[in-house]
Scaffold this motif. Structure first.
Motif, PDB file in Angstrom:
ATOM      1  N   UNK A   8      43.531  -6.787 -27.278  1.00  0.00           N
ATOM      2  CA  UNK A   8      43.951  -5.503 -26.714  1.00  0.00           C
ATOM      3  C   UNK A   8      45.119  -4.911 -27.474  1.00  0.00           C
ATOM      4  N   UNK A   9      46.096  -5.743 -27.817  1.00  0.00           N
ATOM      5  CA  UNK A   9      47.233  -5.257 -28.609  1.00  0.00           C
ATOM      6  C   UNK A   9      46.781  -4.778 -29.984  1.00  0.00           C
ATOM      7  N   UNK A  10      45.843  -5.495 -30.575  1.00  0.00           N
ATOM      8  CA  UNK A  10      45.335  -5.093 -31.889  1.00  0.00           C
ATOM      9  C   UNK A  10      44.635  -3.737 -31.791  1.00  0.00           C
ATOM     10  N   UNK A  11      43.880  -3.538 -30.725  1.00  0.00           N
ATOM     11  CA  UNK A  11      43.188  -2.259 -30.529  1.00  0.00           C
ATOM     12  C   UNK A  11      44.206  -1.138 -30.340  1.00  0.00           C
ATOM     13  N   UNK A  12      45.214  -1.383 -29.503  1.00  0.00           N
ATOM     14  CA  UNK A  12      46.262  -0.374 -29.300  1.00  0.00           C
ATOM     15  C   UNK A  12      46.981  -0.058 -30.605  1.00  0.00           C
ATOM     16  N   UNK A  13      47.255  -1.061 -31.397  1.00  0.00           N
ATOM     17  CA  UNK A  13      47.927  -0.844 -32.680  1.00  0.00           C
ATOM     18  C   UNK A  13      47.068   0.022 -33.597  1.00  0.00           C
ATOM     19  N   UNK A  15      44.752   2.171 -32.649  1.00  0.00           N
ATOM     20  CA  UNK A  15      44.735   3.527 -32.095  1.00  0.00           C
ATOM     21  C   UNK A  15      45.997   4.297 -32.464  1.00  0.00           C
ATOM     22  N   UNK A  16      47.148   3.632 -32.343  1.00  0.00           N
ATOM     23  CA  UNK A  16      48.411   4.285 -32.702  1.00  0.00           C
ATOM     24  C   UNK A  16      48.419   4.651 -34.182  1.00  0.00           C
ATOM     25  N   UNK A  17      47.900   3.757 -35.019  1.00  0.00           N
ATOM     26  CA  UNK A  17      47.859   4.033 -36.454  1.00  0.00           C
ATOM     27  C   UNK A  17      46.999   5.273 -36.733  1.00  0.00           C
ATOM     28  N   UNK A  18      45.855   5.393 -36.028  1.00  0.00           N
ATOM     29  CA  UNK A  18      44.998   6.559 -36.205  1.00  0.00           C
ATOM     30  C   UNK A  18      45.700   7.829 -35.721  1.00  0.00           C
ATOM     31  N   UNK A  19      46.406   7.734 -34.595  1.00  0.00           N
ATOM     32  CA  UNK A  19      47.152   8.890 -34.097  1.00  0.00           C
ATOM     33  C   UNK A  19      48.224   9.312 -35.098  1.00  0.00           C
ATOM     34  N   UNK A  20      48.927   8.343 -35.653  1.00  0.00           N
ATOM     35  CA  UNK A  20      49.976   8.641 -36.642  1.00  0.00           C
ATOM     36  C   UNK A  20      49.365   9.328 -37.850  1.00  0.00           C
ATOM     37  N   UNK A  21      48.229   8.838 -38.319  1.00  0.00           N
ATOM     38  CA  UNK A  21      47.576   9.454 -39.473  1.00  0.00           C
ATOM     39  C   UNK A  21      47.159  10.889 -39.169  1.00  0.00           C
ATOM     40  N   UNK A  22      46.656  11.138 -37.954  1.00  0.00           N
ATOM     41  CA  UNK A  22      46.234  12.493 -37.577  1.00  0.00           C
ATOM     42  C   UNK A  22      47.431  13.442 -37.532  1.00  0.00           C
ATOM     43  N   UNK A  23      48.531  12.984 -36.943  1.00  0.00           N
ATOM     44  CA  UNK A  23      49.725  13.828 -36.850  1.00  0.00           C
ATOM     45  C   UNK A  23      50.336  14.037 -38.234  1.00  0.00           C
ATOM     46  N   UNK A  24      50.319  13.000 -39.061  1.00  0.00           N
ATOM     47  CA  UNK A  24      50.838  13.152 -40.429  1.00  0.00           C
ATOM     48  C   UNK A  24      49.995  14.158 -41.210  1.00  0.00           C
ATOM     49  N   UNK A  25      48.703  14.178 -40.960  1.00  0.00           N
ATOM     50  CA  UNK A  25      47.834  15.148 -41.614  1.00  0.00           C
ATOM     51  C   UNK A  25      48.178  16.560 -41.140  1.00  0.00           C
ATOM     52  N   UNK A  99      55.541   6.732 -34.026  1.00  0.00           N
ATOM     53  CA  UNK A  99      56.114   5.617 -34.795  1.00  0.00           C
ATOM     54  C   UNK A  99      56.855   4.653 -33.866  1.00  0.00           C
ATOM     55  N   UNK A 100      57.589   5.202 -32.900  1.00  0.00           N
ATOM     56  CA  UNK A 100      58.313   4.350 -31.946  1.00  0.00           C
ATOM     57  C   UNK A 100      57.327   3.522 -31.117  1.00  0.00           C
ATOM     58  N   UNK A 101      56.245   4.152 -30.665  1.00  0.00           N
ATOM     59  CA  UNK A 101      55.230   3.411 -29.905  1.00  0.00           C
ATOM     60  C   UNK A 101      54.598   2.312 -30.748  1.00  0.00           C
ATOM     61  N   UNK A 102      54.285   2.640 -31.991  1.00  0.00           N
ATOM     62  CA  UNK A 102      53.670   1.647 -32.883  1.00  0.00           C
ATOM     63  C   UNK A 102      54.626   0.481 -33.119  1.00  0.00           C
ATOM     64  N   UNK A 103      55.905   0.786 -33.300  1.00  0.00           N
ATOM     65  CA  UNK A 103      56.897  -0.270 -33.512  1.00  0.00           C
ATOM     66  C   UNK A 103      57.018  -1.139 -32.267  1.00  0.00           C
ATOM     67  N   UNK A 104      56.987  -0.509 -31.086  1.00  0.00           N
ATOM     68  CA  UNK A 104      57.067  -1.249 -29.837  1.00  0.00           C
ATOM     69  C   UNK A 104      55.877  -2.210 -29.711  1.00  0.00           C
ATOM     70  N   UNK A 105      54.688  -1.715 -30.028  1.00  0.00           N
ATOM     71  CA  UNK A 105      53.501  -2.574 -29.976  1.00  0.00           C
ATOM     72  C   UNK A 105      53.611  -3.726 -30.972  1.00  0.00           C
TER      73      UNK A 105
END
Length: 143
Positions: A8-13, A15-25, A99-105
């Protein structure tokens, strides 16, 4: 800790990475749009400066209308750039939050991995202690 929780943590991580990539785009698109606006603005200013002889009487009215039109276009471009900068600030805040959420995870995942390692070490130590105690008791009974 169960395998499901780790997965579950891996999946959340991910998802966060994909969200970060979308926002960075999105941020890259905003920055690209700002670059285009600035280039167009600079081209318009250069075009004004390169325009023919402003002192010629016959071209004064045309030149004046041209400068007014270019100035209005520049003001519209500057307003659009200001709007994009405001949008960029919101996207930047969103990216920082992600980024903060990803770091927390990542910290939770690391902490749980460390807990699993400590628990495994404790179990191994307990098993070794029990084995040593059994050997000691056998040796003592043999004496």
């Amino acid at each position: 800790m169960t395998k499901r929780r780790t997965d579950g943590l891996a999946v959340l991580s991910r998802l966060k990475r994909h969200e970060i990539e979308a926002v960075a785009q999105q941020m890259a698109e905003v920055n690209r749009a700002l670059g285009v606006i600035e280039a167009e603005r600079q081209d318009l200013l250069n075009h004004i400066n390169e325009r023919g002889d402003p002192d010629a009487i016959e071209s004064a009215r045309v030149h004046s209308a041209f400068i007014r039109n270019v100035s209005e276009t520049i003001h519209r471009k500057e307003a659009e750039a200001a709007r994009l900068r405001e949008s960029s600030a919101g996207v930047h805040q969103q990216l920082n939050g992600l980024f903060a959420d990803a770091k927390r995870l990542e910290m939770i995942s690391t902490s749980r991995a460390e807990q699993r390692k400590q628990r495994r070490n404790q179990l191994e130590t307990a098993a070794q202690n029990e084995a040593f105690l059994a050997i000691w008791l056998q040796d003592r009974a043999a004496d």
